[in-house]
Design a protein around this motif. Structure first.
Motif, short mmCIF file in Angstrom:
data_model
loop_
_atom_site.label_atom_id
_atom_site.label_comp_id
_atom_site.label_asym_id
_atom_site.label_seq_id
_atom_site.Cartn_x
_atom_site.Cartn_y
_atom_site.Cartn_z
N ALA A 1 30.29 64.71 41.05
CA ALA A 1 31.10 63.55 41.45
C ALA A 1 30.47 62.26 40.95
CB ALA A 1 31.26 63.52 42.97
N ARG A 2 29.17 62.15 41.06
CA ARG A 2 28.48 60.96 40.54
C ARG A 2 28.64 60.86 39.02
NH1 ARG A 2 23.09 62.20 43.55
NH2 ARG A 2 23.72 61.82 45.69
N ARG A 3 28.53 61.99 38.36
CA ARG A 3 28.68 62.01 36.90
C ARG A 3 30.10 61.59 36.50
NH1 ARG A 3 27.70 67.55 34.34
NH2 ARG A 3 26.89 67.64 36.43
N ILE A 4 31.10 62.06 37.24
CA ILE A 4 32.50 61.67 36.96
C ILE A 4 32.64 60.16 37.10
CG2 ILE A 4 34.87 61.83 37.83
CD1 ILE A 4 34.23 64.82 38.47
N GLY A 5 32.02 59.59 38.12
CA GLY A 5 32.05 58.15 38.31
C GLY A 5 31.40 57.41 37.15
N GLU A 6 30.28 57.90 36.69
CA GLU A 6 29.61 57.28 35.54
C GLU A 6 30.48 57.37 34.29
OE1 GLU A 6 25.97 59.53 35.64
OE2 GLU A 6 24.88 57.80 36.46
N GLU A 7 31.11 58.52 34.11
CA GLU A 7 31.99 58.71 32.94
C GLU A 7 33.21 57.79 33.01
OE1 GLU A 7 32.70 62.92 33.02
OE2 GLU A 7 30.71 63.38 32.21
N ALA A 8 33.56 57.36 34.22
CA ALA A 8 34.67 56.43 34.41
C ALA A 8 34.21 54.98 34.20
CB ALA A 8 35.29 56.59 35.80
N GLY A 9 32.95 54.81 33.83
CA GLY A 9 32.42 53.49 33.53
C GLY A 9 31.76 52.78 34.70
N LYS A 10 31.52 53.50 35.78
CA LYS A 10 30.88 52.90 36.95
C LYS A 10 29.36 52.92 36.78
CE LYS A 10 34.86 52.50 38.92
NZ LYS A 10 35.48 51.21 39.16
N ASN A 11 28.73 51.77 37.00
CA ASN A 11 27.27 51.71 36.98
C ASN A 11 26.75 52.34 38.26
OD1 ASN A 11 27.08 50.36 34.52
ND2 ASN A 11 27.37 48.38 35.51
N ARG A 12 25.66 53.09 38.13
CA ARG A 12 25.11 53.79 39.28
C ARG A 12 23.68 53.34 39.54
NH1 ARG A 12 24.14 60.14 39.24
NH2 ARG A 12 21.98 59.66 39.48
N THR A 13 23.41 53.09 40.82
CA THR A 13 22.06 52.86 41.28
C THR A 13 21.79 53.93 42.32
OG1 THR A 13 22.29 50.49 40.96
CG2 THR A 13 20.48 51.22 42.34
N ARG A 14 21.01 54.91 41.93
CA ARG A 14 20.77 56.09 42.76
C ARG A 14 22.10 56.73 43.14
NH1 ARG A 14 15.33 55.36 45.98
NH2 ARG A 14 16.29 57.05 47.12
N GLU A 15 22.45 56.75 44.42
CA GLU A 15 23.69 57.40 44.85
C GLU A 15 24.86 56.43 44.97
OE1 GLU A 15 22.36 59.08 48.51
OE2 GLU A 15 21.35 60.73 47.54
N TRP A 16 24.65 55.15 44.69
CA TRP A 16 25.69 54.13 44.85
C TRP A 16 26.37 53.85 43.52
CZ3 TRP A 16 27.08 52.11 49.51
CH2 TRP A 16 26.22 52.33 50.60
N LEU A 17 27.69 53.80 43.54
CA LEU A 17 28.49 53.44 42.37
C LEU A 17 29.03 52.03 42.55
CD1 LEU A 17 30.50 56.76 41.90
CD2 LEU A 17 28.58 55.96 40.51
#
Length: 108
Positions: free
Chosen positions: A67-83
């Motif tokens: 799920a985190r990877r999908i968020g990153e692929e959608a262009g969301k910057n991630r800081t640990r578990e936060w998108l």
């Protein structure tokens, strides 16, 4: 006599939302409401728990990670578990998509 260790059979992948910063946390817990309470302690911004999905404990870590990877692929910057810049509905869609993918992998 040794006491048996109880290993939970179910876990939830959850979305915790920080409206003030417009960011969503995707995480995993046996008790998402308790996790929210723990995170709220010492956090000056109000947090909410808009969504969680209960599943088999062995599936939850893979769903959380995907799920985190999908968020990153959608262009969301991630800081640990936060998108960053992620609404609860967006984060929920990442968790649901990840669950469908990982659940399908279990059937192979």
């Amino acid at each position: 006599m040794t006491a048996a260790i109880k290993i939970p059979k179910r876990r939830s992948v959850y979305v915790i939302y920080n409206e003030e910063r417009n960011r969503s946390k995707i995480g995993m817990s046996v008790d998402p409401t308790q996790r929210l309470r723990n995170l709220q302690t010492g956090n000056d911004a109000a947090l909410s728990l808009p969504y969680y999905l209960e599943m088999d404990a062995d599936l939850a870590p893979r769903v959380e990670k995907r799920a985190r990877r999908i968020g990153e692929e959608a262009g969301k910057n991630r800081t640990r578990e936060w998108l960053a810049n992620t609404s609860p509905s967006e984060a929920q869609s990442y968790v649901q998509r990840a669950y469908e993918i990982e659940r399908g992998r279990n059937r192979i």
